[in-house]
Design a protein around this motif. Structure first.
Motif, short mmCIF file in Angstrom:
data_model
loop_
_atom_site.label_atom_id
_atom_site.label_comp_id
_atom_site.label_asym_id
_atom_site.label_seq_id
_atom_site.Cartn_x
_atom_site.Cartn_y
_atom_site.Cartn_z
N GLN A 25 2.01 15.04 -13.67
CA GLN A 25 1.58 15.14 -12.27
C GLN A 25 0.74 13.94 -11.87
O GLN A 25 0.95 13.36 -10.81
N LYS A 26 -0.21 13.54 -12.71
CA LYS A 26 -1.04 12.37 -12.40
C LYS A 26 -0.20 11.10 -12.35
O LYS A 26 -0.46 10.21 -11.55
N GLY A 27 0.80 11.02 -13.18
CA GLY A 27 1.69 9.86 -13.17
C GLY A 27 2.47 9.76 -11.88
O GLY A 27 2.62 8.68 -11.30
N SER A 32 3.29 7.24 -6.76
CA SER A 32 3.43 7.46 -5.32
C SER A 32 2.43 6.60 -4.54
O SER A 32 2.79 5.97 -3.54
N SER A 33 1.19 6.57 -5.00
CA SER A 33 0.19 5.74 -4.31
C SER A 33 0.50 4.25 -4.49
O SER A 33 0.31 3.46 -3.56
N ASP A 40 2.86 -0.84 2.27
CA ASP A 40 1.88 -1.30 3.25
C ASP A 40 1.70 -2.81 3.18
O ASP A 40 1.62 -3.49 4.20
N PHE A 41 1.63 -3.35 1.96
CA PHE A 41 1.49 -4.78 1.78
C PHE A 41 2.70 -5.52 2.35
O PHE A 41 2.57 -6.53 3.05
N GLY A 42 3.89 -5.02 2.06
CA GLY A 42 5.11 -5.65 2.57
C GLY A 42 5.16 -5.64 4.08
O GLY A 42 5.57 -6.63 4.71
N GLU A 43 4.74 -4.53 4.68
CA GLU A 43 4.72 -4.46 6.14
C GLU A 43 3.69 -5.43 6.72
O GLU A 43 3.95 -6.06 7.75
N ALA A 44 2.54 -5.56 6.07
CA ALA A 44 1.52 -6.49 6.55
C ALA A 44 2.01 -7.94 6.48
O ALA A 44 1.78 -8.73 7.40
#
Length: 62
Positions: A25-27, A32-33, A40-44
């Motif tokens: 689950q933690k993996g 996912s994060s 987000d970086f790619g969009e920026a």
């Protein structure tokens, strides 16, 4: 040739470890994060590129 072999072994082990970690689950939360941060970086980067391109086009009067 020896270095290439070690590279392949390292990549293979990396896939195995990532697969094992993703089974927990933690993996899944971690990956996912990580995926969201990469998106987000790619969009920026894309937004910055488009803005700069628009600035340059307006500066040269195109």
């Amino acid at each position: 040739m020896k270095s290439f072999l070690w590279l392949l072994v390292g990549v293979g082990l990396g896939f195995v470890v990532a697969h094992r970690v993703n089974e927990t689950q933690k993996g899944r939360e971690f990956f996912s994060s990580l995926d969201q941060k990469a998106r987000d970086f790619g969009e920026a980067v894309s937004d910055g590129y488009r803005q700069r391109e628009a600035e340059l086009r307006s500066a040269i009067g195109d």
